[in-house]
Write an enzyme that holds these catalytic residues in place. Structure first.
Site, PDB file in Angstrom:
ATOM      1  N   SER A 279     -18.687  40.884 -67.209  1.00 20.56           N
ATOM      2  CA  SER A 279     -19.166  39.835 -66.332  1.00 20.56           C
ATOM      3  C   SER A 279     -20.234  38.939 -66.929  1.00 20.56           C
ATOM      4  O   SER A 279     -20.472  37.841 -66.442  1.00 20.56           O
ATOM      5  CB  SER A 279     -19.726  40.473 -65.059  1.00 20.56           C
ATOM      6  OG  SER A 279     -20.874  41.239 -65.369  1.00 20.56           O
TER       7      SER A 279
ATOM      8  N   LYS B 257     -29.050  36.038 -67.455  1.00 21.22           N
ATOM      9  CA  LYS B 257     -27.895  36.194 -66.552  1.00 21.22           C
ATOM     10  C   LYS B 257     -28.387  35.973 -65.126  1.00 21.22           C
ATOM     11  O   LYS B 257     -29.466  36.458 -64.739  1.00 21.22           O
ATOM     12  CB  LYS B 257     -27.311  37.600 -66.713  1.00 21.22           C
ATOM     13  CG  LYS B 257     -26.017  37.827 -65.925  1.00 21.22           C
ATOM     14  CD  LYS B 257     -25.450  39.226 -66.182  1.00 21.22           C
ATOM     15  CE  LYS B 257     -24.110  39.463 -65.487  1.00 21.22           C
ATOM     16  NZ  LYS B 257     -23.559  40.802 -65.744  1.00 21.22           N
TER      17      LYS B 257
ATOM     18  N   SER C 156     -19.895  45.192 -69.136  1.00 21.96           N
ATOM     19  CA  SER C 156     -20.172  43.768 -68.926  1.00 21.96           C
ATOM     20  C   SER C 156     -21.105  43.123 -69.936  1.00 21.96           C
ATOM     21  O   SER C 156     -21.290  41.910 -69.921  1.00 21.96           O
ATOM     22  CB  SER C 156     -20.728  43.536 -67.519  1.00 21.96           C
ATOM     23  OG  SER C 156     -19.684  43.569 -66.583  1.00 21.96           O
TER      24      SER C 156
END
Lengths: 502, 496
Positions: free
Chosen positions: B155, B80, B179
């Site tokens: 997210s 990420k 997330s």
């Protein structure tokens, strides 16, 4: 606006003081990362992701800094919080890499203490107890240099440079309680407090406490109220007061300024003020009339500080002798009056005097040099005594050269100036510059003979028994030998030469 | 020939160790798939082709030299874009950090490198991890491999899409309010939020420091456990990192034994607002767990009602402070016109660099922390947090783990909720209490909603530093479901 003198001001108003002192700790590494804290490195070399506040970086607390602040708190007779937290103080400024400062808010590590300070007065001295509100830990900011503009301030600058070497240096902020009732002594109380605090912190060995390098910085809060009034007046906070002398001057000039403002029916503006080293005045800075909004909240990246009670007790038991106790001990050992002791303390040279005596110097002579000639030089150079480049050992050496007859008082001053000027040790300077007292009788007699021939009138008077006239001839001999002769010896030889006796 | 992208992490690591194929071949297969299909998905913001291949080469050399290899040696992982990686662009999905090259590795990245894993590149996310759909990225939305018109969750939507789309065997994400778990749920993958402090946050760009936690994405529970183990453990760079060792999660994932285990169903996490298919699949799983020998109990957590409100005060508050440093002074975007002074540059940079959701939360947080409001907002929210932790403590007296749906709904359409922040926030209703209490949470796929043929996730919650419990439940349920389905759920996704 009317101008009131200091004394006039005090017939109408009484001052209330509050002092905030920041002390940079001398830990080897910064408070939240492992970067070195050394002073004077190339800009932005003592930095890492943490003290640069790079995205993703996290602080970790320096245990040594916690130990140091607890020791300061204990020495100031404070309570040590069994549990406290760091907090974020949020505001945008480019000297702060994260745009928040990790500090403490309503949970300081140390709180509610006091420091007894000796303040000089007509009768010698009075002990004033200064209450300590809190002692907390925080990180220093980077250093901004504003280029372009004429003032060196951000306003009007073309651009600014930031050095983050200082960002993250551990700072301890020591805040006094309200100091009331000091009246005309307020400037002296302020100075005596900062001086005593400096001695205390230095004595603990946790900071260099060099005001000129900024490792001890003082902000002075001051307000005036009409005599007898219960309500505090509006205060100002004078920043950048960077020497003991300036502390006294800043408080004094701010008292005079505020008195004039109030006397002319105006209101004192709540603001920060900048101390001007050049003329001792203060100039207006940022207004503080609007409540400051720092959006404090507990720092989520750090665990609470919960010092073990046994550890705190151990730190307390290991504190060095307190400066006040040391003062009493030294005063008794030296056998001097309160007044004399105060002048030693106020000079900031108590340790220097002690060390000079330890190096073999007589106590009176040690005090004489540090309080007299060396203080004069320090003033002239605008330095603190301790920053003069002469050691207590060297001062003791100069004194021993006087005792052995190698130097007289006048030559000793020349040697001291030369040592401070970096020309070598006292012995080297005496040898290299041929500064020893001239005790060779032949050379002296030759100079005396010359002087006798040059002043027949004076010689006649001496022969008539007017011995006080001899001064002129002795003076001429001293001049001819560039002060290296011993005046008493010249006098003795002159009278022998002229066949007169005293 | 085997499609190397379809293998599990365990199969890849085993194959490389036994010499069935090379790490370079595995890496190339994944890089090929990324270049072939990611234009449709937009999971990767930066593909580190060179770095990945050279790491794979090192792994092969190490193997050839007979040196010991890590459990996940040669296994590709997508990172990420919130983790710093030295020399690799890191944006946190924000324009304000465009072009920034970090000079240091986050702890998670350095541990994966040390474990001989192959880091394929940086994957998309909602800007600074604020969102539940990855639509808030400054670099365009990521699409769900199950249906390209739908969101992959957020997210960590780049992470879930990369794993669900077989572009990476594993991925790391971060979870502040769900997330990791919600994107895992809506993409049919496994996602784990470890106990707070279980994985170092050093080098992970902070959204809300007291809630953020890094964790793994995988296609199996065991793969997730292996990555979790590599990432986890104490780190002296993070004061909030727990000093105890990682719980025995790998053993737990393999255990498949639920006999005598007490599983609590949280009463408050069901009912109105939950999609019918989500609830019925959840009930099916409860039945399976019972069949596996677990004892099912109902627990009540009345304070969860206030979780969303408390979360949306604490998280924006911490975020408003954490995001202050993005001011154009030191790195990333800088908007400076003419003779602009420092405040103007800071304002203009932040105005141009931050997206709408980020600005919304900074404003909420700034307000909530202001003097005069602090006690009412931030202070009260912290009290709710304590109440929620107490609810969990009571529930864990009755049950070893708790379960609930992960998300009330399946993947929604891109654009469907962008104008309704509250609707977006409600996606995290089941996951947020876990972050507020700092406990562990896992989402694993339990089937496709018959109404829309999209994946549904089940959440398992375990007490602080008892993460092994959720892996034990997850592993056993996964095995039972696989047995029932006959093939992994992801095999039913469209071919890309």
């Amino acid at each position: 606006m009317t101008n009131l003198s200091f004394d006039d001001a005090l017939t109408r108003f009484e001052p209330t003081l509050g002092l905030e002192v920041h002390v940079e700790l001398n830990t080897a590494t910064k408070v939240f990362c492992a970067c070195p804290t050394s002073f004077g490195s190339e800009p932005n070399t003592n930095v890492c992701p943490v003290c640069l506040g790079l995205p993703g970086s996290l602080p970790t607390l320096n245990e040594k800094a916690v130990e140091s602040i607890i020791r300061i708190g204990l020495a100031l007779n404070c309570q040590i919080a069994p549990w406290s937290r760091m907090a974020r103080k949020n505001y945008f400024y480019p000297d702060m890499p994260k745009d928040f400062q990790i500090s403490q808010y309503d949970e300081p590590i140390c709180f509610d203490g006091y420091l007894d300070v000796l303040v000089p007065d007509q009768d010698g001295s009075t002990t004033v107890r200064i209450g300590i509100e809190r002692v907390h830990l925080e990180e220093d900011t980077g250093k901004l240099t504003h280029a372009g503009g004429s003032t060196g301030r951000i306003h009007g600058a073309d651009y600014s440079l930031v050095d983050y070497n200082r960002a993250g240096i551990p700072l301890v902020e020591i805040v006094t309680k309200v100091i009331d009732g000091t009246k005309h002594a307020a400037p002296l109380v302020a100075k005596a407090y900062v001086s005593a605090l400096r001695d205390l912190v230095r004595n603990l060995g946790v900071s260099d406490v060099r005001m000129e390098e900024g490792s001890l910085r003082c902000d002075a809060n001051l307000s005036l109220k009409p005599i007898g009034s219960e309500t505090l007046g509006t205060r100002t906070e004078t920043k950048n007061v960077n020497s003991l002398r300036s502390v006294e001057r800043a408080v004094r000039s701010e008292m005079v300024r505020q008195a004039a403002v109030l006397d002319s029916g105006q209101k004192v503006r709540q603001e920060t003020r900048h101390f001007q080293e050049s003329d001792g005045s203060t100039s207006p800075g940022r207004s503080k009339e609007q409540a400051e909004e720092y959006r404090y909240f507990p720092e989520p990246d750090l665990l609470p500080i919960a010092p073990d009670a046994a550890w705190v007790a151990k730190l307390k038991s290991e504190l060095p002798e307190a400066p006040a106790a040391k003062r009493e001990r030294l005063q008794a050992a030296w056998g001097i009056s309160d007044f004399e002791m105060i002048s030693v303390i106020n000079s900031g040279g108590i340790d220097l005097v002690e060390k000079t005596i330890a190096a073999g110097c007589d106590q009176a002579a040690a005090r004489k040099w540090w309080m007299g000639e060396l203080s004069r030089i320090a003033n002239e150079l605008d330095q603190e005594l301790e920053s003069l480049s002469i050691s207590p050992k060297q001062v003791a050496e100069v004194e021993s050269l006087i005792q052995s007859g190698t130097l007289n008082d006048k030559l000793a001053r020349v040697v001291i100036a030369a040592v401070i000027n970096g020309e070598g040790s006292p012995a080297e300077i005496v040898a290299n510059q041929n500064l020893a007292v001239v005790s060779d009788d032949t050379a002296l007699l030759a100079a005396i003979d010359v002087a006798i021939t040059q002043s027949p009138d004076v010689v006649a008077k001496i022969k008539e028994g007017k011995l006080q006239a001899a001064g002129a001839v002795i003076g001429a001999v001293m001049k001819a030998t560039k002060g290296q002769a011993d005046a008493a010896k010249v006098r003795q030889l002159l009278f022998e030469r002229l066949g007169v006796s005293e | 020939m085997t499609d190397l992208t379809k293998l599990t992490a365990v199969e890849i690591a085993t194959g490389i160790k036994s010499g069935d194929f090379s790490a370079v071949a595995v890496t190339k297969a994944h890089l090929d798939r990324i270049s072939r299909i990611d234009s449709k998905i937009n999971a990767f913001l930066h593909v580190d082709t060179e770095g990945a291949l050279s790491q794979a080469k090192l792994v092969d050399e190490k193997r050839d030299a007979g040196k010991a290899l890590g459990d996940l040696a040669g296994v590709p992982v997508a990172v990420k874009d919130i983790f710093t990686q030295k020399g690799v662009p890191t944006t946190a999905g924000s324009k304000i950090l465009e072009g920034w090259i970090p000079p240091y590795d986050s702890t998670v990245v350095s541990r994966m490198k040390q474990a001989d894993m192959v880091l394929l590149g940086k994957v998309n996310m909602d800007e600074f991890a604020m969102g539940s759909s990855t639509e808030n990225s400054g670099y365009g939305p990521t699409r769900n491999p199950w249906d390209l018109d739908r969101i992959p969750g957020g997210s960590s939507g780049g992470s879930s899409a990369a794993v669900a789309g077989f572009m990476s065997s594993l991925a790391v994400g971060t979870d502040t309010g769900g997330s990791i778990r919600q994107p895992a749920a809506v993409t049919g993958t496994v996602g784990v939020k470890p106990t707070y402090g279980g994985v170092s946050r050093y080098g992970m760009i902070a959204l809300a420091s007291s809630l953020d936690q890094a964790g793994p994405f995988a296609r199996t529970v065991l793969d997730a456990a292996l990555l979790h183990k590599v990432m986890g453990g104490h780190d002296h760079h993070d004061s909030t990192s727990i000093s105890a060792p990682v719980p025995p999660i790998v053993e737990a994932a393999k255990s498949l034994d639920l006999k005598g285990m007490k599983i609590g169903v949280v009463k408050e996490l069901s009912g109105e607002g939950y999609q019918a298919g989500v609830l019925s699949l959840f009930q099916d799983s409860v039945a399976i767990l019972k069949d596996l020998g677990a004892q099912i109990v109902e627990v009540s957590c009345p304070s969860f009602e206030y979780a969303l409100a408390a979360y949306y005060l604490i998280q924006p508050s911490e975020c408003s402070s954490n995001l202050a440093r993005f001011d154009g002074m030191r790195y990333g975007m800088r908007v400076a016109e003419g003779n602009a002074g420092v405040e103007e540059v800071m304002s203009a940079t932040r105005a141009a660099g931050f997206g709408a959701e980020v600005k919304r939360r900074i404003m909420i947080g700034t307000y909530a922390l202001s003097s005069g409001y602090y006690d009412a907002y931030y202070g009260s929210a912290q009290k709710v947090r304590t109440l929620i932790a107490q609810d969990y403590a009571k529930a864990f007296q009755k049950a070893d783990v708790l379960i609930s749906p992960t998300s009330p709904v399946t993947a929604f359409k891109i654009g469907e909720k962008t104008n309704d922040p509250m609707a977006m926030y409600l996606n995290d209703i089941c996951t947020i209490p876990v972050n507020l209490a700092g406990i562990g949470g896992m989402s694993l796929p339990i089937g496709l909603d018959p109404a829309d043929s999209l994946p549904v996730g089940l959440q398992v919650m375990s007490p602080v530093m008892q993460d092994d419990r959720m892996y034990r439940v997850g592993g056993a349920l996964e095995a039972a479901l696989l047995n029932h389905w006959g093939a992994p759920l992801l095999d039913r996704a469209q071919q890309l």
